[in-house]
Motif scaffolding. Structure first.
Motif, PDB file in Angstrom:
ATOM      1  N   ASP A 248     -18.183  59.667  33.767  1.00 10.31           N
ATOM      2  CA  ASP A 248     -18.833  59.317  35.035  1.00 10.31           C
ATOM      3  C   ASP A 248     -19.246  60.547  35.853  1.00 10.31           C
ATOM      4  OD1 ASP A 248     -16.421  60.224  36.107  1.00 10.31           O
ATOM      5  OD2 ASP A 248     -15.863  58.299  37.007  1.00 10.31           O
ATOM      6  N   ARG A 249     -18.918  61.743  35.358  1.00  3.09           N
ATOM      7  CA  ARG A 249     -19.352  62.982  36.035  1.00  3.09           C
ATOM      8  C   ARG A 249     -20.388  63.734  35.198  1.00  3.09           C
ATOM      9  NH1 ARG A 249     -14.497  66.537  38.228  1.00  3.09           N
ATOM     10  NH2 ARG A 249     -16.329  67.654  39.025  1.00  3.09           N
ATOM     11  N   ASP A 250     -21.044  63.028  34.317  1.00  9.28           N
ATOM     12  CA  ASP A 250     -22.066  63.629  33.452  1.00  9.28           C
ATOM     13  C   ASP A 250     -23.331  63.868  34.273  1.00  9.28           C
ATOM     14  OD1 ASP A 250     -23.906  64.302  31.494  1.00  9.28           O
ATOM     15  OD2 ASP A 250     -23.194  62.792  30.073  1.00  9.28           O
ATOM     16  N   ASP A 251     -23.708  65.146  34.434  1.00  4.03           N
ATOM     17  CA  ASP A 251     -24.935  65.461  35.155  1.00  4.03           C
ATOM     18  C   ASP A 251     -26.061  65.878  34.216  1.00  4.03           C
ATOM     19  OD1 ASP A 251     -23.894  67.888  34.377  1.00  4.03           O
ATOM     20  OD2 ASP A 251     -24.232  68.902  36.293  1.00  4.03           O
ATOM     21  N   ILE A 252     -25.808  65.860  32.913  1.00  2.47           N
ATOM     22  CA  ILE A 252     -26.826  66.204  31.923  1.00  2.47           C
ATOM     23  C   ILE A 252     -27.536  64.946  31.434  1.00  2.47           C
ATOM     24  CG2 ILE A 252     -27.204  67.194  29.624  1.00  2.47           C
ATOM     25  CD1 ILE A 252     -24.963  69.183  30.250  1.00  2.47           C
ATOM     26  N   VAL A 253     -26.750  63.945  31.075  1.00  2.00           N
ATOM     27  CA  VAL A 253     -27.284  62.614  30.780  1.00  2.00           C
ATOM     28  C   VAL A 253     -26.622  61.653  31.767  1.00  2.00           C
ATOM     29  CG1 VAL A 253     -27.479  60.755  29.097  1.00  2.00           C
ATOM     30  CG2 VAL A 253     -27.633  63.132  28.334  1.00  2.00           C
ATOM     31  N   PRO A 254     -27.354  61.143  32.750  1.00  3.13           N
ATOM     32  CA  PRO A 254     -26.734  60.288  33.772  1.00  3.13           C
ATOM     33  C   PRO A 254     -26.054  59.062  33.166  1.00  3.13           C
ATOM     34  CG  PRO A 254     -28.954  60.933  34.427  1.00  3.13           C
ATOM     35  CD  PRO A 254     -28.785  61.371  33.003  1.00  3.13           C
ATOM     36  N   PRO A 255     -24.846  58.697  33.648  1.00  4.87           N
ATOM     37  CA  PRO A 255     -24.149  57.504  33.150  1.00  4.87           C
ATOM     38  C   PRO A 255     -24.988  56.234  33.234  1.00  4.87           C
ATOM     39  CG  PRO A 255     -22.700  58.814  34.542  1.00  4.87           C
ATOM     40  CD  PRO A 255     -24.065  59.422  34.662  1.00  4.87           C
ATOM     41  N   GLU A 256     -25.902  56.196  34.190  1.00  4.15           N
ATOM     42  CA  GLU A 256     -26.779  55.037  34.336  1.00  4.15           C
ATOM     43  C   GLU A 256     -27.542  54.745  33.049  1.00  4.15           C
ATOM     44  OE1 GLU A 256     -28.964  51.842  35.714  1.00  4.15           O
ATOM     45  OE2 GLU A 256     -27.121  52.763  36.493  1.00  4.15           O
ATOM     46  N   MET A 257     -27.800  55.766  32.255  1.00  5.58           N
ATOM     47  CA  MET A 257     -28.532  55.551  31.005  1.00  5.58           C
ATOM     48  C   MET A 257     -27.714  54.718  30.026  1.00  5.58           C
ATOM     49  SD  MET A 257     -30.724  59.026  30.318  1.00  5.58           S
ATOM     50  CE  MET A 257     -31.980  59.561  31.485  1.00  5.58           C
ATOM     51  N   SER A 258     -26.395  54.958  29.961  1.00  6.33           N
ATOM     52  CA  SER A 258     -25.560  54.130  29.084  1.00  6.33           C
ATOM     53  C   SER A 258     -25.429  52.711  29.631  1.00  6.33           C
ATOM     54  CB  SER A 258     -24.172  54.760  28.906  1.00  6.33           C
ATOM     55  OG  SER A 258     -24.203  55.758  27.908  1.00  6.33           O
ATOM     56  N   ARG A 259     -25.445  52.571  30.948  1.00  7.93           N
ATOM     57  CA  ARG A 259     -25.413  51.215  31.533  1.00  7.93           C
ATOM     58  C   ARG A 259     -26.665  50.444  31.133  1.00  7.93           C
ATOM     59  NH1 ARG A 259     -24.233  54.160  36.819  1.00  7.93           N
ATOM     60  NH2 ARG A 259     -22.060  54.821  36.545  1.00  7.93           N
ATOM     61  N   ARG A 260     -27.793  51.122  31.154  1.00  2.00           N
ATOM     62  CA  ARG A 260     -29.041  50.465  30.743  1.00  2.00           C
ATOM     63  C   ARG A 260     -29.023  50.141  29.248  1.00  2.00           C
ATOM     64  NH1 ARG A 260     -33.199  54.690  32.935  1.00  2.00           N
ATOM     65  NH2 ARG A 260     -34.633  53.504  31.616  1.00  2.00           N
ATOM     66  N   ASN A 261     -28.442  51.033  28.452  1.00  2.00           N
ATOM     67  CA  ASN A 261     -28.307  50.730  27.020  1.00  2.00           C
ATOM     68  C   ASN A 261     -27.412  49.522  26.805  1.00  2.00           C
ATOM     69  OD1 ASN A 261     -29.980  52.763  25.953  1.00  2.00           O
ATOM     70  ND2 ASN A 261     -28.351  54.283  26.018  1.00  2.00           N
ATOM     71  N   ARG A 262     -26.321  49.446  27.550  1.00  3.62           N
ATOM     72  CA  ARG A 262     -25.431  48.274  27.454  1.00  3.62           C
ATOM     73  C   ARG A 262     -26.195  46.998  27.781  1.00  3.62           C
ATOM     74  NH1 ARG A 262     -21.643  48.092  32.331  1.00  3.62           N
ATOM     75  NH2 ARG A 262     -23.725  47.753  33.195  1.00  3.62           N
ATOM     76  N   ASP A 263     -26.950  47.018  28.851  1.00  4.01           N
ATOM     77  CA  ASP A 263     -27.666  45.820  29.282  1.00  4.01           C
ATOM     78  C   ASP A 263     -28.739  45.399  28.285  1.00  4.01           C
ATOM     79  OD1 ASP A 263     -26.086  45.892  31.537  1.00  4.01           O
ATOM     80  OD2 ASP A 263     -27.622  46.780  32.832  1.00  4.01           O
TER      81      ASP A 263
END
Length: 310
Positions: A248-263
């Motif tokens: 959740d502290r990833d500033d290189i690949v935002p965590p939001e990208m994995s949330r979108r992949n999950r969805d």
């Protein structure tokens, strides 16, 4: 008019420079030579290096395949006694020498997994001049799965696992016609599209992405690299179980990208967000939590997944 021409020339030159920086192999072969005190490793260099040393000490077999576009792709294969499955581990962008999975090799091998660790194209011992951000690497990943299926038979399950660009590689591969014994996918801190992660990186470096990134699009497409290819499109066609991991502290690949992949996942999907972990550091920051998630995922898919017949 002269001023306009000069400005256009400047934009084109800058776009070409960014293209070279982002996609050309460059010094990829020299990665992995950072000193132990390099802050990049967050004080974990010794344990990361020890993991790489353990892997080499097992004397893995050097293997190779031919890519769909004629490149010699190389990797290491470490068999396990009475293997439960084969894990194909795809590393990240300009990754250091086998570092990405160094802290988990021994654990995975002790669980009874064969380990196939390829060099992605334009990295290490594999051929290629262009890093394709998962676009062509997804086909390479599929070919590695075909290689393992042919070598070990269709009864032994295969699991695709990747980190960072490697995570995007395996997620994009999910949209391909994979061997029938591919049983699941694990993706640690993968991005959604090459375009979005390059755009994010440029903003992080305080570089205005536009029009430079827009000028890169047709240049990349000329080499068969669609920078807007999406993991979401692949996951909407995927029926395999997927485990996503992201700090959740990833500033290189935002965590939001994995949330979108999950969805976007059409099949079963779980996202583990690791508190306090930066990019690609989830396993180091929360080893027990990640082990528990991985072990539960492996147990479930290897118990329930039908893997076909020879």
């Amino acid at each position: 008019m002269a001023v306009m021409i000069a400005v256009c020339a400047l934009y084109l030159a800058a776009a070409a420079a960014f293209f070279h920086l982002a996609l050309i192999r460059g010094g990829a072969n020299k990665m992995g030579r950072r000193s132990p005190d390099d802050k990049f490793w967050g004080g974990h260099y010794d344990e990361i290096s020890a993991g790489v040393s353990w892997f080499y000490a097992q004397k893995p077999e050097q293997v190779e395949i031919l890519s769909h576009d004629g490149l010699r792709l190389c990797g290491y294969f470490l068999p396990a006694e009475n293997a439960r499955a084969t894990l194909i581990l795809m590393h990240g962008y300009r990754s250091a020498e086998l570092f990405d999975f160094s802290c988990i090799y021994e654990h995975l091998h002790n669980l009874g997994f064969n380990l196939l660790v390829p060099w992605q194209r334009a990295h290490g011992k594999s051929e290629g001049k262009l890093i394709c951000f998962g676009v062509k690497e997804r086909i390479d990943c599929s070919r590695w799965a075909e290689y393992i299926s042919e070598r070990l038979g269709k009864k032994l399950p295969i699991i695709l696992e990747g980190m960072s660009m490697g995570a995007t590689t395996v997620l994009m591969a999910a949209g391909l016609d994979l061997p029938e014994n591919v049983a699941g996918i694990v993706a640690d801190c993968g991005f959604t599209t090459p375009y979005e992660v390059i755009e994010h990186t440029m903003r992080r470096w305080h570089i205005p992405p536009h029009p430079y990134l827009d000028l890169m699009l047709p240049a990349a497409m000329a080499f068969g690299i669609d920078l807007k290819m999406s993991t979401a499109d692949a996951l909407r066609r995927c029926r395999l179980p997927v485990l996503l991991i992201h700090g959740d502290r990833d500033d290189i690949v935002p965590p939001e990208m994995s949330r979108r992949n999950r969805d976007a996942c059409a099949g079963e999907c779980r996202l583990l967000e690791v508190h306090g972990a930066g990019h690609a550091f989830s396993y180091i920051v929360a080893t027990d939590e990640c082990n528990a998630a991985l072990d539960a995922f492996f147990k479930k898919i290897l118990k329930t997944e039908s893997v076909g017949n020879d």
